[in-house]
Motif scaffolding. Sequence first.
Motif, PDB file in Angstrom:
ATOM      1  N   ARG A  94       0.834  -1.199   0.000  1.00 48.98           N
ATOM      2  CA  ARG A  94       0.000   0.000   0.000  1.00 48.98           C
ATOM      3  C   ARG A  94       0.873   1.256   0.000  1.00 48.98           C
ATOM      4  NH1 ARG A  94      -3.302   1.651   4.726  1.00 48.98           N
ATOM      5  NH2 ARG A  94      -2.098  -0.029   5.571  1.00 48.98           N
ATOM      6  N   LYS A  95       1.960   1.225   0.760  1.00 52.11           N
ATOM      7  CA  LYS A  95       2.889   2.357   0.822  1.00 52.11           C
ATOM      8  C   LYS A  95       3.564   2.567  -0.530  1.00 52.11           C
ATOM      9  CE  LYS A  95       5.534   4.787   3.965  1.00 52.11           C
ATOM     10  NZ  LYS A  95       4.852   5.697   4.819  1.00 52.11           N
ATOM     11  N   VAL A  96       4.012   1.476  -1.163  1.00 53.18           N
ATOM     12  CA  VAL A  96       4.647   1.574  -2.483  1.00 53.18           C
ATOM     13  C   VAL A  96       3.655   2.120  -3.504  1.00 53.18           C
ATOM     14  CG1 VAL A  96       5.574   0.183  -4.391  1.00 53.18           C
ATOM     15  CG2 VAL A  96       6.376  -0.201  -2.052  1.00 53.18           C
ATOM     16  N   PHE A  97       2.433   1.618  -3.491  1.00 47.90           N
ATOM     17  CA  PHE A  97       1.410   2.085  -4.426  1.00 47.90           C
ATOM     18  C   PHE A  97       1.111   3.562  -4.188  1.00 47.90           C
ATOM     19  CE2 PHE A  97      -3.098   2.804  -5.461  1.00 47.90           C
ATOM     20  CZ  PHE A  97      -3.045   2.540  -6.820  1.00 47.90           C
ATOM     21  N   HIS A  98       1.012   3.952  -2.924  1.00 52.25           N
ATOM     22  CA  HIS A  98       0.730   5.348  -2.583  1.00 52.25           C
ATOM     23  C   HIS A  98       1.866   6.258  -3.057  1.00 52.25           C
ATOM     24  CE1 HIS A  98      -0.956   8.698  -0.391  1.00 52.25           C
ATOM     25  NE2 HIS A  98       0.211   8.905   0.190  1.00 52.25           N
ATOM     26  N   ASN A  99       3.116   5.836  -2.854  1.00 53.90           N
ATOM     27  CA  ASN A  99       4.266   6.627  -3.305  1.00 53.90           C
ATOM     28  C   ASN A  99       4.294   6.752  -4.821  1.00 53.90           C
ATOM     29  OD1 ASN A  99       5.091   7.083  -0.704  1.00 53.90           O
ATOM     30  ND2 ASN A  99       6.646   5.466  -0.717  1.00 53.90           N
ATOM     31  N   ARG A 100       3.949   5.675  -5.530  1.00 51.83           N
ATOM     32  CA  ARG A 100       3.897   5.734  -7.001  1.00 51.83           C
ATOM     33  C   ARG A 100       2.832   6.717  -7.464  1.00 51.83           C
ATOM     34  NH1 ARG A 100       4.402  -0.566  -8.893  1.00 51.83           N
ATOM     35  NH2 ARG A 100       6.591  -0.816  -8.299  1.00 51.83           N
ATOM     36  N   MET A 101       1.684   6.686  -6.804  1.00 53.65           N
ATOM     37  CA  MET A 101       0.601   7.602  -7.172  1.00 53.65           C
ATOM     38  C   MET A 101       1.013   9.048  -6.912  1.00 53.65           C
ATOM     39  SD  MET A 101      -1.626   5.724  -8.547  1.00 53.65           S
ATOM     40  CE  MET A 101      -2.954   6.865  -8.729  1.00 53.65           C
TER      41      MET A 101
END
Length: 177
Positions: free
Chosen positions: A157-164
């Motif tokens: 979730r953190k990786v996805f949030h950072n990508r977004m």
Amino acid sequence: MGLATSFLMGNGSPTTQMLNLITGSLYSSFVEKETDTFPQFHQAFLDIFNTFNSALPGKHYDVPARPEVKECFDKWKESTDEAKRKKIFVDFIKEKVKLNEPHKSTLITGIVTPPAAMVAKKAGERVPALKLIKVVPDVLFVPSATFLALISVKVSRKVFHNRMLKKDQEREQQTNI
């Protein structure tokens, strides 16, 4: 767990008397610390949250973002009257401090993983290449699998949030050009 904070918070919002008691005691412990510079102010603020969250079981409270604390510090430094300083602190606590709420994916993972881990272990016991899995007791396997699943959900979730966030920043830079 959480009975104390549930009692404090009632139906989701604290009573005025209880809120005054809590913020007053937080302020008195805050004033005892040295808060002349922003790093000292921020450290004292973090110490209050650390003490508060570790003392109360169950619900925890999120610390406001550093820029918001900096803004509070600037208002704090401008004021010389102790009553105004307390009002600034109490208003900041009332406005910015929120309950920490777990993400839905974390809750779903925590509920679904234990039965799935048991099924996976039973199925793995029948596979000849995974004979070692029979040695691991269920008492260790299920919590370990749940813990690993929760960590992977949080990291993904953190990786996805950072990508977004990165994509949003790139779009914003392209529109500014």
